[in-house]
Design a protein around this motif. Structure first.
Motif, PDB file in Angstrom:
ATOM      1  N   LEU A  45      39.609 -88.137 -59.016  1.00 33.05           N
ATOM      2  CA  LEU A  45      39.298 -88.158 -60.445  1.00 33.05           C
ATOM      3  C   LEU A  45      37.862 -87.765 -60.710  1.00 33.05           C
ATOM      4  N   HIS A  46      37.693 -86.986 -61.755  1.00 30.54           N
ATOM      5  CA  HIS A  46      36.404 -86.529 -62.225  1.00 30.54           C
ATOM      6  C   HIS A  46      36.116 -87.310 -63.510  1.00 30.54           C
ATOM      7  N   ILE A  47      34.856 -87.404 -63.866  1.00 30.15           N
ATOM      8  CA  ILE A  47      34.504 -88.160 -65.072  1.00 30.15           C
ATOM      9  C   ILE A  47      35.165 -87.536 -66.320  1.00 30.15           C
ATOM     10  N   GLY A  48      35.375 -86.207 -66.261  1.00 33.19           N
ATOM     11  CA  GLY A  48      36.040 -85.518 -67.369  1.00 33.19           C
ATOM     12  C   GLY A  48      37.458 -86.028 -67.597  1.00 33.19           C
ATOM     13  N   HIS A  49      38.157 -86.368 -66.516  1.00 36.73           N
ATOM     14  CA  HIS A  49      39.500 -86.942 -66.671  1.00 36.73           C
ATOM     15  C   HIS A  49      39.424 -88.233 -67.480  1.00 36.73           C
ATOM     16  N   ILE A  50      38.402 -89.043 -67.175  1.00 39.04           N
ATOM     17  CA  ILE A  50      38.285 -90.341 -67.836  1.00 39.04           C
ATOM     18  C   ILE A  50      38.122 -90.145 -69.340  1.00 39.04           C
ATOM     19  N   LYS A  51      37.269 -89.194 -69.700  1.00 41.16           N
ATOM     20  CA  LYS A  51      37.077 -88.964 -71.128  1.00 41.16           C
ATOM     21  C   LYS A  51      38.352 -88.417 -71.764  1.00 41.16           C
ATOM     22  N   ALA A  52      38.981 -87.461 -71.086  1.00 41.78           N
ATOM     23  CA  ALA A  52      40.174 -86.818 -71.642  1.00 41.78           C
ATOM     24  C   ALA A  52      41.306 -87.823 -71.842  1.00 41.78           C
ATOM     25  N   TYR A  53      41.466 -88.745 -70.899  1.00 42.54           N
ATOM     26  CA  TYR A  53      42.625 -89.638 -70.965  1.00 42.54           C
ATOM     27  C   TYR A  53      42.365 -90.897 -71.776  1.00 42.54           C
ATOM     28  N   SER A  54      41.091 -91.303 -71.879  1.00 44.79           N
ATOM     29  CA  SER A  54      40.795 -92.573 -72.548  1.00 44.79           C
ATOM     30  C   SER A  54      41.134 -92.529 -74.038  1.00 44.79           C
ATOM     31  N   SER A  55      41.080 -91.344 -74.646  1.00 47.17           N
ATOM     32  CA  SER A  55      41.348 -91.247 -76.076  1.00 47.17           C
ATOM     33  C   SER A  55      42.769 -91.705 -76.402  1.00 47.17           C
ATOM     34  N   LEU A  56      43.748 -90.998 -75.838  1.00 43.74           N
ATOM     35  CA  LEU A  56      45.132 -91.342 -76.170  1.00 43.74           C
ATOM     36  C   LEU A  56      45.561 -92.644 -75.500  1.00 43.74           C
ATOM     37  N   GLU A  57      44.849 -93.042 -74.466  1.00 40.80           N
ATOM     38  CA  GLU A  57      45.063 -94.360 -73.879  1.00 40.80           C
ATOM     39  C   GLU A  57      44.812 -95.434 -74.942  1.00 40.80           C
ATOM     40  N   VAL A  58      43.688 -95.322 -75.630  1.00 37.91           N
ATOM     41  CA  VAL A  58      43.331 -96.290 -76.657  1.00 37.91           C
ATOM     42  C   VAL A  58      44.318 -96.219 -77.823  1.00 37.91           C
ATOM     43  N   VAL A  59      44.642 -94.995 -78.227  1.00 42.41           N
ATOM     44  CA  VAL A  59      45.601 -94.817 -79.316  1.00 42.41           C
ATOM     45  C   VAL A  59      46.947 -95.434 -78.935  1.00 42.41           C
ATOM     46  N   SER A  60      47.397 -95.167 -77.700  1.00 44.03           N
ATOM     47  CA  SER A  60      48.692 -95.682 -77.257  1.00 44.03           C
ATOM     48  C   SER A  60      48.701 -97.208 -77.222  1.00 44.03           C
ATOM     49  N   ARG A  61      47.636 -97.796 -76.718  1.00 43.83           N
ATOM     50  CA  ARG A  61      47.580 -99.260 -76.652  1.00 43.83           C
ATOM     51  C   ARG A  61      47.655 -99.867 -78.043  1.00 43.83           C
ATOM     52  N   MET A  62      46.961 -99.250 -78.986  1.00 46.73           N
ATOM     53  CA  MET A  62      47.003 -99.768 -80.350  1.00 46.73           C
ATOM     54  C   MET A  62      48.392 -99.574 -80.965  1.00 46.73           C
ATOM     55  N   LYS A  63      48.941 -98.379 -80.790  1.00 47.71           N
ATOM     56  CA  LYS A  63      50.232 -98.058 -81.411  1.00 47.71           C
ATOM     57  C   LYS A  63      51.344 -98.987 -80.920  1.00 47.71           C
ATOM     58  N   ARG A  64      51.286 -99.371 -79.646  1.00 41.11           N
ATOM     59  CA  ARG A  64      52.320-100.282 -79.137  1.00 41.11           C
ATOM     60  C   ARG A  64      52.273-101.597 -79.899  1.00 41.11           C
ATOM     61  N   LEU A  65      51.045-102.119 -80.103  1.00 40.38           N
ATOM     62  CA  LEU A  65      50.923-103.382 -80.828  1.00 40.38           C
ATOM     63  C   LEU A  65      51.306-103.220 -82.300  1.00 40.38           C
ATOM     64  N   GLN A  66      51.187-101.977 -82.773  1.00 36.59           N
ATOM     65  CA  GLN A  66      51.535-101.725 -84.176  1.00 36.59           C
ATOM     66  C   GLN A  66      53.031-101.485 -84.355  1.00 36.59           C
ATOM     67  N   GLY A  67      53.788-101.660 -83.281  1.00 38.66           N
ATOM     68  CA  GLY A  67      55.243-101.592 -83.417  1.00 38.66           C
ATOM     69  C   GLY A  67      55.860-100.234 -83.136  1.00 38.66           C
TER      70      GLY A  67
END
Length: 799
Positions: A45-67
RNA sequence: GCCGAAGUGGCGGAAUGGUAGACGCACAAGACUCAAAAUCUUGCGUAGGCAACUACAUGAGGGUUCGAGUCCCUCCUUCGGUACCA
């Protein structure tokens, strides 16, 4: 906090409880978030992967709680040159190297705590996957969208191999640094040009950033103009030379013609052209120039005038000379142009160098100095029936005239070239194509797919630029599926872009062995709601995959025309010195080292907090401390928890505002300000030194998408039985308290003070307060001329 | 050349035309400590002033507006993309 233990603990719980599992046909609304699947490299893993994936990771975590029924999948874009080169160097089979790399990177992704649905993991080099890549190629071939044609490829005469553009940058061979030459070879193309107009017009309805749309539009490069037939005289013989122009209005200003060095007319009349030796010499030089050289800017114009052949302007029958010059490309338009030096800068430069006449046909500008190219100014002159018209009207009228006289017609061109779809390499999808001595090119029948990539001992490219597969006779030699006779397999393989052009579809139905994915599942999950990735993939991957999706839509395989409803891009993570991260500069940050030192939560938080998500920003090892400190403060905030039930009246406004702010900011990709709102809330609690369990729980839920491990741990610590990952997103509470707002007061547009008033205080009440205000009343130095009052926003008094 | 984005403290960066500099870093002072680290508190654009306060300030110059970092015009710089595209 012992982050190593805590992170491991929660990762195991989440996995056991299957909280990230996406369910086909669930009644909840679906949300499919996609990130560009990684290439499984040995570096990890490169630091760029972390930035690229963290965005939708956060969105996905929120969306799950939002039903939402969220699908956040991941896989491996595993074919490609680096693995093959690694295999050659270390003598390890690409299959084994790939599997090792996947294993390593998968463990790394899990350590970051990403909420991927691993049950849907895919690998483009898995024969169950490339089965369908080959199947799609078959459909393209059947519809006439895949064809073989001669093309120039980069070839290293010393290594005797064909090189990709990446391996031959600067016109130099990557391996031996000798000069790369252009070699003609039969290669596969996909007719993406047939989809140019749809790829262009489809952009209008997509939620892509403006710069992404602009780049795609530019790449497609639509231009409208006309094709015109010029007669050519070769001695007593006559023929036609067809040219393309966007400036039909300037036809009366033509003083010479230019054709590309590869133009077929040269060969056709080779014996009639008196200076054919000089021409051939020029052709040879042009051919030697690599793509790289020919594309250099502002080069001196070169060319050769053809002796014994002239063109005739169809409008006034004037004879004009013909030149060959490498500033005209065979691959665009018709490979021939009419030159109007008065109104085109390149033609102007050429005319100056070769001392050719320059005839203005539009007034304005000074053609003794430079070409006049403005199409919005000036009226036509020296142009018979066009005289007096503006440029745009003149173009329309001329095209009408050409059509009527049958010497030309309107024509639209696209800069986008057909997609060169093969590589002379081992580690790629084999083509489902065999060459039969009797039947010619034959498609492998669908029930015989996949054509499996054979194991080979030597991955080195073989001689004559053939793929290594050519060295496996037991694989190459086969029987023709049509006639049963002797046949040979295509030994080239598909480019790396193939698998990534449809991979997102496979996530929707990853184990289907009857079809690439079932209609029902595609209908349920598609199209992708949100796709995040790099700016570098905007022109190739993003266009290629839109093309394949449109094609699959046309043949009824996919129920949606556009694959991605929304696209966002992450900004680069630069090195601490502000430069792009690179090994040679020694400024590379290893995400795993950050996790070892600070924990995954700190890494995730900082990568989103460091800057606005879409812009490039330098890494800072000092600033990451701030994020660590913040999480430490959150942990100690537990000490402030009291026995109060519900939310303290003092905190209800603040809590409501972070619930709103964090929800909105995550959905709008504004992670940095969302996180800063959480920090502000923590600062408030430290001031007040009290917080209720309910407030803390809500706060931890808001923190959870960014720093899920610590959020779950503290949530458990304060006595909540329900995991955050299985709970609901907090909502704002009714706030009955009287709200006070700070109302800025200006005099003559200058800020003077801030008045604390009840929300919705009317103008007269505010004015009264100002008149009675000790300090503010002092600014009323004369008659009040005007009052600008925006409720709850501002009051401005003009004295 | 063309297309796009952006220029705000010492730094990373906030600001639906309405309190410029949120939040964080760095720095300084104080508390705690034998001491240091950690932590907590406070300060922190520039100039003047003990202070209240005043003036100036978002790349440069104009303009629109009661009010401009934000809108318009001209220019400069940086970054990204793209290119003899007819």
């Amino acid at each position: 906090m012992d982050f190593e233990r805590v992170e491991k603990k929660w990762q195991e719980i989440w996995e056991k409880e299957e909280v990230f599992k996406s369910k086909d046909f669930d009644k909840k609304p679906k949300f499919m978030g996609l990130v560009e699947f990684p290439y499984p490299s040995g570096v990890g893993l490169h630091i760029g992967h972390i930035k690229a994936y963290s965005s939708l990771e956060v969105v996905s975590r929120m969306k799950r709680l939002q039903g939402y029924n969220v699908m956040f999948p991941i896989g491996w874009d595993a074919f490609g040159l680096p693995t093959e080169n690694f295999a050659i160097k270390n003598n390890i089979a690409p299959r084994i190297a790939t599997d090792n790399n996947i294993k390593n990177m998968k463990a790394q992704l899990k350590r970051v705590g990403y909420s991927f649905d691993w049950a849907r993991e895919i690998d483009t080099t898995d024969e169950k996957f490339y089965h369908w890549t080959q199947w799609i190629f078959c459909q393209l071939y059947k519809k006439g969208l895949a064809y073989k044609s001669k093309a120039l490829v980069n070839y290293c005469p010393v290594c005797d191999v064909i090189l990709s553009n990446e391996e031959s940058q600067g016109g130099e061979c990557d391996r031996c640094h000798s000069q790369v030459v252009q070699k003609e070879k039969e290669v596969w193309f996909l007719k993406i040009r047939d989809y140019a107009e749809r790829l262009l017009s489809g952009l209008d309805k997509l939620d892509f950033p403006a710069r992404v749309k602009e780049e795609q539009r530019h790449w497609i490069g639509k231009s409208t103009g006309a094709e015109v037939n010029f007669k050519v005289k070769i001695g007593s013989q006559e023929d036609t030379l067809r040219i393309y122009t966007t400036r039909a209005d300037t036809l009366f200003g033509v003083t010479f013609m230019v054709i590309a060095p590869e133009h077929p007319i040269l060969e056709k009349y080779a014996d009639k052209i008196k200076n054919i030796n000089e021409v051939k010499d020029y052709q040879a030089k042009a051919k030697q120039k690599s793509e790289f050289d020919r594309v250099q800017v502002n080069k001196d114009k070169t060319g050769v005038k053809l002796d014994g052949i002239v063109a005739i302007n169809p409008l006034n029958n004037k004879e004009v000379p013909i030149f060959i010059a490498d500033y005209v490309m065979m691959g665009y338009g018709t490979g021939a142009i009419m030159a109007v030096p008065a109104h085109d800068t390149r033609d102007y430069d050429f005319a100056k160098k070769f001392n050719l006449p320059i005839i203005p046909v539009i007034e304005g500008g000074d053609i003794s100095k430079e070409a006049f190219t403005d199409i919005n100014e000036g009226k036509m002159i020296n142009s018979e029936f066009l005289n007096g018209l503006g440029v745009k009207d003149a173009i329309a009228k001329m095209i009408e005239h050409l059509a009527k006289e049958n010497i030309g017609e309107a024509k639209t061109n696209y800069q986008m070239k057909d997609w060169a779809f093969n590589r002379q390499r081992y580690w790629g999808e084999p083509f489902p194509i065999v060459y039969c001595e009797k039947c010619g090119t034959v498609l492998v029948p669908e029930d015989q797919l996949p054509v499996k990539l054979p194991e080979v001992k030597d991955f080195k490219p073989s001689k004559n630029g053939e793929s290594p597969l050519a060295q496996v006779p037991e694989w190459v030699n086969c029987t023709c599926p049509k006639c049963g006779g002797k046949a040979k397999r295509e030994t080239d393989t598909m480019p790396q872009w193939a698998g990534s052009s449809w991979y997102y579809l496979r996530y929707m139905d990853p184990n289907n062995d009857k079809e690439l994915a079932s209609q029902d599942k595609l209908k349920y999950w598609g199209p992708i709601d949100w796709y995040n990735g790099g700016m570098e993939h905007v022109t190739r991957h993003l266009i290629y995959s839109r093309f394949w999706n449109m094609f699959l839509y046309d043949i009824g395989v996919v129920p949606f025309e556009e694959p991605y409803s929304k696209r966002t891009t992450q900004g680069l993570v630069l090195g601490e010195d502000g430069n792009k991260m690179s090994k040679s500069l020694g400024n590379v940050v290893d995400p795993m080292e950050i996790i070892n030192n600070f924990g995954a939560d700190v890494l995730r938080l900082y990568i989103l907090f460091m800057a606005e998500y879409e812009s490039a920003a330098p890494w800072s090892s000092a600033n990451i401390n701030g994020c660590k400190r913040f999480l430490d403060r959150v942990e100690r905030m537990v000490d402030f928890i009291d026995d109060h039930k519900g939310v303290h009246a003092e905190h209800i406004t603040e809590l409501n505002s972070i619930i709103e702010k964090v929800s909105n900011d995550i959905a709008a990709l504004k992670f940095n300000t969302g996180i800063s709102a959480l920090m502000t809330f923590v600062n408030t609690i430290y001031q007040d030194k009290f917080i209720s369990r309910e407030e803390m729980t809500d706060f931890l839920k808001l923190l959870y998408p960014f720093a899920p491990h610590i959020a779950e741990e503290l949530n458990e610590q304060i006595g909540n039985k329900e995991y955050i990952s299985k709970s609901n997103w907090p909502t704002v509470r009714v706030d009955n308290s009287v709200k006070y707002i700070n109302l800025p007061v200006q005099f003559n547009g200058k800020m003077r003070d801030v008045l604390k008033v009840e929300e919705n205080t009317p103008q007269d009440k505010v004015l009264e307060l100002i008149k009675n205000h000790e300090k503010l009343s002092g600014y009323i130095t004369g008659e009040i001329k005007k009052v600008i009052f925006v409720p709850n926003k501002i009051v401005n008094i003009i004295v």
